[in-house]
Design a protein around this motif. Structure first.
Motif, short mmCIF file in Angstrom:
data_model
loop_
_atom_site.label_atom_id
_atom_site.label_comp_id
_atom_site.label_asym_id
_atom_site.label_seq_id
_atom_site.Cartn_x
_atom_site.Cartn_y
_atom_site.Cartn_z
N LYS A 116 0.88 -1.18 0.00
CA LYS A 116 0.00 0.00 0.00
C LYS A 116 0.91 1.22 0.00
O LYS A 116 1.73 1.39 0.90
N ARG B 164 -1.78 0.14 -6.46
CA ARG B 164 -1.15 0.05 -5.13
C ARG B 164 -1.22 1.38 -4.38
O ARG B 164 -0.97 1.44 -3.18
N ILE C 153 -2.75 4.34 -2.45
CA ILE C 153 -3.94 4.52 -1.63
C ILE C 153 -4.20 5.99 -1.32
O ILE C 153 -5.31 6.34 -0.89
N PRO D 43 0.33 2.86 5.55
CA PRO D 43 0.95 2.47 4.28
C PRO D 43 2.15 1.56 4.51
O PRO D 43 2.79 1.61 5.56
N ASP D 44 2.42 0.75 3.53
CA ASP D 44 3.67 -0.02 3.56
C ASP D 44 4.84 0.83 3.10
O ASP D 44 5.99 0.54 3.45
#
Length: 342
Positions: free
Chosen positions: A66, A86, A88, A122-123
């Motif tokens: 993300k 991917r 967001i 988020p990643d």
């Protein structure tokens, strides 16, 4: 100005403020994807590492991260790399492609909403190191949020950024396809225009103070691609401030500005109204003043070749003496646009 890679630091309705700070590093070697294990991506203990454009290893435990993007340029590059699904959230200035406008935004320079970013979990947060606030970047990293650094100063950097974002997002195949198309189109422009009769060019970034592009800025590469000579190509600063006396002494054949409206009768009139006070400039005497749409010249993304094609056509019109023929020039621009969408 309106966004990054001259990033978007308050140049209001002209080129994004990013142009004032874009162009930080020489071309770095292509980033390589470095899987730490051959285990499946679903294993939460396995990390996959990719070098970003600050030469940092960014490691994630997912191949479908993300992502939040904090600049218009990095947003466009993520979508170009096939990673649009991917993403967001984006910064408030991101507006391309159209799908971006439906995403939540987390503010923009200098008021990024850290709390909103944290809440979205988020990643990865993609930042533009020459345009985003270094304080914001450090703050994100200090609270354990992974960041991916982007900074593009030349055409090779555009290709590298797309490939590395594709690697970190798990969309390498799409990223590779886009890079191949970009490279093919770039080579075609170089072959067609690169060796033509030189035309001296002044690229106007800002008027008060008067600013232009130096040789560590991707717009300098665009001018060279079209067979032009940037009259401040001997200056190493990305966006040097200059004096009008210096400009007069270098006396360019062409003046090119940027405007959200692009190259229209109105934008040419606006340019002429301003620059006519220095009628001893040959670009003014011969009315060789042009505009390029801000977004396609200020953001170092694949769309920059749209801006490059416009400039190549503008310089060719000067070479052939048809620069004053508005109808011929616009017909050529329309044909070119129809033939070479990217």
């Amino acid at each position: 100005m309106k966004t990054d890679s001259v990033q978007y630091k308050t140049l209001k309705n002209r080129l994004p403020g990013v142009l004032l700070v874009m162009a930080l590093a020489l071309f770095l070697a292509n980033a390589a994807s470095l899987p730490c294990s051959t285990a499946q991506a679903s294993d939460p203990d396995i990390k996959y590492c990719v070098k970003d454009m600050s030469d940092r290893s960014v490691c994630l435990n997912t191949r479908s991260p993300k992502i939040i993007s904090l600049s218009p340029g990095s947003t466009e590059l993520l979508f170009a790399a096939g990673a649009g699904d991917r993403v967001i959230a984006v910064d408030q200035h991101s507006d391309f492609p159209e799908a971006v406008k439906k995403l939540p935004n987390v503010g923009g320079y200098p008021n990024v909403n850290i709390e909103a970013i944290v809440a979205m979990k988020p990643d990865l947060v993609v930042v533009w190191t020459a345009g985003n606030s270094q304080k914001i970047i450090r703050q994100l990293e200090s609270i354990g949020i992974s960041t991916f650094h982007i900074d593009v100063v030349d055409f090779a950097g555009i290709e590298r950024a797309i490939r590395s974002l594709g690697q970190v997002a798990g969309t390498e195949k799409e990223a590779g396809r886009v890079v191949d198309e970009f490279s093919t189109r770039l080579k075609a422009l170089q072959s067609n225009y690169g060796q033509r009769e030189p035309v001296s060019v002044f690229f106007e970034i800002w008027r008060s103070p008067l600013m232009t592009v130096g040789n560590e800025q991707v717009i300098d590469d665009v001018i060279s691609l079209c067979g032009g000579q940037n009259i401040y190509g001997d200056v190493s600063e990305r966006v040097p401030e200059i004096g009008i006396e210096s400009l007069i002494s270098r006396n360019p054949q062409v003046i090119i500005g940027s405007d959200p409206r692009g190259d229209t009768p109105e934008t040419r009139k606006d340019l002429m109204n301003y620059w006519s006070q220095w009628e001893n400039l040959q670009a003014v005497r011969k009315q060789q003043l042009f505009s390029v749409p801000s977004d396609v010249i200020a953001r170092p993304t694949p769309r920059m070749l749209d801006g490059a094609e416009m400039i190549c056509r503008q310089l060719q019109a000067v070479r052939t003496g048809s620069g004053s023929s508005r109808s011929d020039y616009m017909a050529a621009q329309t044909s070119l646009h129809e033939e070479s969408q990217f």
